[in-house]
Design a protein around this motif. Structure first.
Motif, PDB file in Angstrom:
ATOM      1  N   PHE A   1       0.825  -1.204   0.000  1.00 21.03           N
ATOM      2  CA  PHE A   1       0.000   0.000   0.000  1.00 21.03           C
ATOM      3  C   PHE A   1       0.862   1.257   0.000  1.00 21.03           C
ATOM      4  N   VAL A   2       1.842   1.300   0.889  1.00 22.69           N
ATOM      5  CA  VAL A   2       2.713   2.471   0.978  1.00 22.69           C
ATOM      6  C   VAL A   2       3.488   2.658  -0.324  1.00 22.69           C
ATOM      7  N   LYS A   3       3.981   1.567  -0.890  1.00 18.11           N
ATOM      8  CA  LYS A   3       4.748   1.644  -2.133  1.00 18.11           C
ATOM      9  C   LYS A   3       3.873   2.065  -3.302  1.00 18.11           C
TER      10      LYS A   3
ATOM     11  N   VAL B   1      -5.758  11.395  -4.394  1.00 19.69           N
ATOM     12  CA  VAL B   1      -7.014  10.848  -3.873  1.00 19.69           C
ATOM     13  C   VAL B   1      -7.567   9.798  -4.820  1.00 19.69           C
ATOM     14  N   ARG B   2      -7.469  10.040  -6.111  1.00 21.12           N
ATOM     15  CA  ARG B   2      -7.973   9.090  -7.100  1.00 21.12           C
ATOM     16  C   ARG B   2      -7.194   7.762  -7.016  1.00 21.12           C
ATOM     17  N   ALA B   3      -5.890   7.855  -6.869  1.00 17.71           N
ATOM     18  CA  ALA B   3      -5.065   6.650  -6.747  1.00 17.71           C
ATOM     19  C   ALA B   3      -5.360   5.917  -5.445  1.00 17.71           C
ATOM     20  N   LEU B   4      -5.556   6.670  -4.369  1.00 17.92           N
ATOM     21  CA  LEU B   4      -5.865   6.085  -3.071  1.00 17.92           C
ATOM     22  C   LEU B   4      -7.195   5.341  -3.116  1.00 17.92           C
ATOM     23  N   MET B   5      -8.209   5.958  -3.703  1.00 18.16           N
ATOM     24  CA  MET B   5      -9.521   5.325  -3.777  1.00 18.16           C
ATOM     25  C   MET B   5      -9.475   4.054  -4.623  1.00 18.16           C
ATOM     26  N   LYS B   6      -8.820   4.107  -5.761  1.00 16.46           N
ATOM     27  CA  LYS B   6      -8.728   2.938  -6.636  1.00 16.46           C
ATOM     28  C   LYS B   6      -8.010   1.796  -5.925  1.00 16.46           C
ATOM     29  N   ASN B   7      -6.954   2.108  -5.208  1.00 15.74           N
ATOM     30  CA  ASN B   7      -6.192   1.094  -4.495  1.00 15.74           C
ATOM     31  C   ASN B   7      -7.030   0.442  -3.415  1.00 15.74           C
ATOM     32  N   ARG B   8      -7.750   1.258  -2.631  1.00 15.65           N
ATOM     33  CA  ARG B   8      -8.577   0.711  -1.542  1.00 15.65           C
ATOM     34  C   ARG B   8      -9.752  -0.091  -2.100  1.00 15.65           C
TER      35      ARG B   8
ATOM     36  N   GLU C   1      -9.804  -1.895  -4.909  1.00 15.03           N
ATOM     37  CA  GLU C   1      -9.303  -3.195  -5.353  1.00 15.03           C
ATOM     38  C   GLU C   1      -8.968  -4.082  -4.156  1.00 15.03           C
ATOM     39  N   PHE C   2      -8.442  -3.485  -3.090  1.00 13.31           N
ATOM     40  CA  PHE C   2      -8.079  -4.250  -1.904  1.00 13.31           C
ATOM     41  C   PHE C   2      -9.310  -4.848  -1.231  1.00 13.31           C
ATOM     42  N   VAL C   3     -10.341  -4.029  -1.031  1.00 13.25           N
ATOM     43  CA  VAL C   3     -11.565  -4.514  -0.384  1.00 13.25           C
ATOM     44  C   VAL C   3     -12.249  -5.557  -1.261  1.00 13.25           C
ATOM     45  N   LYS C   4     -12.306  -5.315  -2.548  1.00 12.08           N
ATOM     46  CA  LYS C   4     -12.937  -6.259  -3.464  1.00 12.08           C
ATOM     47  C   LYS C   4     -12.245  -7.615  -3.424  1.00 12.08           C
ATOM     48  N   LYS C   5     -10.934  -7.624  -3.359  1.00 12.10           N
ATOM     49  CA  LYS C   5     -10.171  -8.866  -3.358  1.00 12.10           C
ATOM     50  C   LYS C   5     -10.322  -9.627  -2.049  1.00 12.10           C
ATOM     51  N   HIS C   6     -10.369  -8.904  -0.939  1.00 13.69           N
ATOM     52  CA  HIS C   6     -10.343  -9.533   0.383  1.00 13.69           C
ATOM     53  C   HIS C   6     -11.671  -9.409   1.125  1.00 13.69           C
TER      54      HIS C   6
END
Length: 218
Positions: free
Chosen positions: A90-92, A106-113, A115-120
């Motif tokens: 996440f940090v990287k 913010v756009r990158a942060l939202m997209k990352n979160r 994908e993370f929630v969807k996967k897990h």
């Protein structure tokens, strides 16, 4: 990722699977399913035992209480999945990049979160439902966030404040507003109204624009 795949991933330490009895694995698998479907408080150990195909007494031979069973699921989730992800990937992926604007961040942060929630999702659902009711779970998450994310987040906010792009209010307030706005979308999308027909890309973009510009008509 289904619960069986989750269990296999969760029970690996340094690439090697933890040795569990067949019954213990079934108990954990059933508990993940039941806690994710009904929540911790509404799930009884007798229901878990029935789904696992074991006697209820078998659960208590492995876990003294239902709370111990919950922590056997959530604690590894935090320490083996959430913590490493926050500390490394996440940090990287999010904080290791240069951004032209806070909006891009913010756009990158939202997209990352997203994908993370969807996967897990199965275990994230349990984690999200129970964090408010179990101080030890909340304390673990707060410690991970503080140690791995907070200072990096604050530096990004202060950088874009110094450029005059975002308003001059305490960075902690901007961090809070950013996190709660994104978390609110994710909670609604995956937990509160998952059956709704979502335009995920469009809704994420609207959320980013709301966070940056509010509801005032320009």
């Amino acid at each position: 990722m289904n619960e069986q795949q989750w269990l296999q991933e969760l029970l690996k330490v340094n690439g090697e699977e933890v040795k569990l009895s067949d019954k213990q694995a079934k108990i954990l698998e059933a508990a993940i399913e039941m806690f994710a479907e009904k929540g911790y408080a509404a799930t009884s150990t007798s229901e878990i035992a029935k789904r696992a195909g074991v006697a209820e007494g078998t659960i208590f031979r492995h876990y003294k209480t239902k709370k111990d069973l919950l922590l056997a699921i959530v604690t590894p989730t935090v320490t083996k999945v959430v913590a490493p992800f926050l500390a490394k990937e996440f940090v990287k992926e999010v904080f290791g990049n240069q951004y032209k604007s806070y909006e891009d961040f913010v756009r990158a942060l939202m997209k990352n979160r997203y994908e993370f929630v969807k996967k897990h999702l199965p275990l994230i659902r349990i984690f999200w439902q129970e964090i408010a009711f179990h101080p030890e779970i909340k304390e673990q998450f707060q410690m991970i966030f503080t140690e791995n994310v907070y200072e990096k987040f604050k530096k990004i906010v202060e950088y874009f404040q110094s450029k005059g792009e975002i308003i001059d209010i305490p960075p902690d307030s901007i961090i809070r507003m950013t996190i709660t706005t994104i978390a609110g979308f994710l909670y609604t999308r995956f937990l509160f109204l998952p059956e709704k027909e979502w335009d995920d890309e469009g809704e994420m973009e609207r959320t980013v624009r709301f966070l940056m510009h509010g509801l005032t008509k320009k």
